[in-house]
Design a protein around this motif. Structure first.
Motif, PDB file in Angstrom:
ATOM      1  N   THR A 175       2.157   8.001   3.312  1.00 56.78           N
ATOM      2  CA  THR A 175       1.385   7.215   2.172  1.00 56.78           C
ATOM      3  C   THR A 175      -0.187   7.056   2.249  1.00 56.78           C
ATOM      4  N   GLY A 176      -0.937   7.192   3.488  1.00 59.70           N
ATOM      5  CA  GLY A 176      -2.161   6.949   3.871  1.00 59.70           C
ATOM      6  C   GLY A 176      -2.346   5.412   3.742  1.00 59.70           C
ATOM      7  N   ALA A 177      -1.240   4.621   3.704  1.00 51.25           N
ATOM      8  CA  ALA A 177      -1.554   3.166   3.945  1.00 51.25           C
ATOM      9  C   ALA A 177      -2.419   2.805   5.283  1.00 51.25           C
ATOM     10  N   THR A 178      -3.387   1.792   5.176  1.00 56.83           N
ATOM     11  CA  THR A 178      -4.249   1.576   5.986  1.00 56.83           C
ATOM     12  C   THR A 178      -4.029   0.131   6.754  1.00 56.83           C
TER      13      THR A 178
ATOM     14  N   PRO B  85     -11.414   4.301   7.151  1.00 59.03           N
ATOM     15  CA  PRO B  85     -10.973   5.619   6.936  1.00 59.03           C
ATOM     16  C   PRO B  85     -12.061   6.537   6.251  1.00 59.03           C
TER      17      PRO B  85
ATOM     18  N   THR C 159       2.401   4.918   7.208  1.00 56.98           N
ATOM     19  CA  THR C 159       1.124   5.245   7.330  1.00 56.98           C
ATOM     20  C   THR C 159       0.708   6.770   7.000  1.00 56.98           C
ATOM     21  N   GLU C 160       1.436   7.626   7.616  1.00 57.68           N
ATOM     22  CA  GLU C 160       1.313   9.103   7.670  1.00 57.68           C
ATOM     23  C   GLU C 160       1.622   9.546   6.385  1.00 57.68           C
TER      24      GLU C 160
ATOM     25  N   GLU D 245     -12.748   9.515   3.685  1.00 62.04           N
ATOM     26  CA  GLU D 245     -12.602  10.159   2.699  1.00 62.04           C
ATOM     27  C   GLU D 245     -13.269  11.303   2.355  1.00 62.04           C
TER      28      GLU D 245
ATOM     29  N   GLU E  58       0.736  -1.131  -0.027  1.00 62.50           N
ATOM     30  CA  GLU E  58       0.059  -0.005   0.010  1.00 62.50           C
ATOM     31  C   GLU E  58       1.011   1.025   0.008  1.00 62.50           C
ATOM     32  N   ALA E  59       2.025   1.151   0.691  1.00 60.40           N
ATOM     33  CA  ALA E  59       3.017   2.349   0.617  1.00 60.40           C
ATOM     34  C   ALA E  59       3.664   2.530  -0.595  1.00 60.40           C
TER      35      ALA E  59
END
Length: 164
Positions: free
Chosen positions: A66-69, A85, A63-64, A87, A24-25
């Motif tokens: 890239t927004g990867a969850t 999340p 996480t911060e 959006e 995800e990153a």
């Protein structure tokens, strides 16, 4: 370029979560750059045969940035909850979105109950892959509903714009 590890990582285990976080990153090159680590070190962090562990500080940084969850979802599950999340988009017609989400949710719940019921068309069982696919759809719908709840709570608190 994504992170596509060769070794099997059992679903839900820590190294599988780390591998998903890396994917995800943005994959190994992005993780290498963000964490200032070598390719070998990055692969070791997600290798089920390695004793190397990723620190919470590094997980938070990925996480911060890239927004990867993946990590947030796993921690929420371990704590007995779910991570949704939110959006936000200022131009959304949120009442229409809430209506659509409600209709989809009702159809999906009905389909889920049908698939769990033993009938001539269904054995009444859901396998792991099917459960993961259903969870992905439900998570998307719950995220929309959670966002709508946030807007309603802002209105109820006196912010007539709904937090937009």
């Amino acid at each position: 370029m994504g992170f596509k590890p060769v070794k099997v990582r059992p679903y839900g285990e820590a190294k599988a979560v780390v591998a998903q976080l890396f994917e995800e990153a943005g994959g190994v090159p992005a993780v290498m750059e963000l964490l200032e680590l070598s390719r070998t070190r990055v692969y070791a962090l997600a290798d089920p045969d390695s004793t190397n562990e990723i620190s919470y500080t590094r997980v938070a940084k990925l996480t911060e940035a890239t927004g990867a969850t993946a990590a947030a979802k796993d921690l929420a599950f371990l704590a007995g909850g779910i991570f949704m999340p939110l959006e936000a988009s200022d131009d959304d017609n949120w009442l229409t979105l809430a209506g659509e989400a409600s209709r989809k949710h009702a159809r999906n719940i009905a389909a889920l109950m049908d698939s769990l019921s033993e009938t001539e068309r269904s054995p009444g069982e859901i396998d792991q892959q099917e459960a993961r696919e259903i969870l992905e759809v439900l998570d998307q719908q719950l995220a929309v509903l959670a966002r709508q709840r946030g807007k309603l709570a802002a209105i109820a608190a006196g912010d007539e714009s709904g937090g937009a």
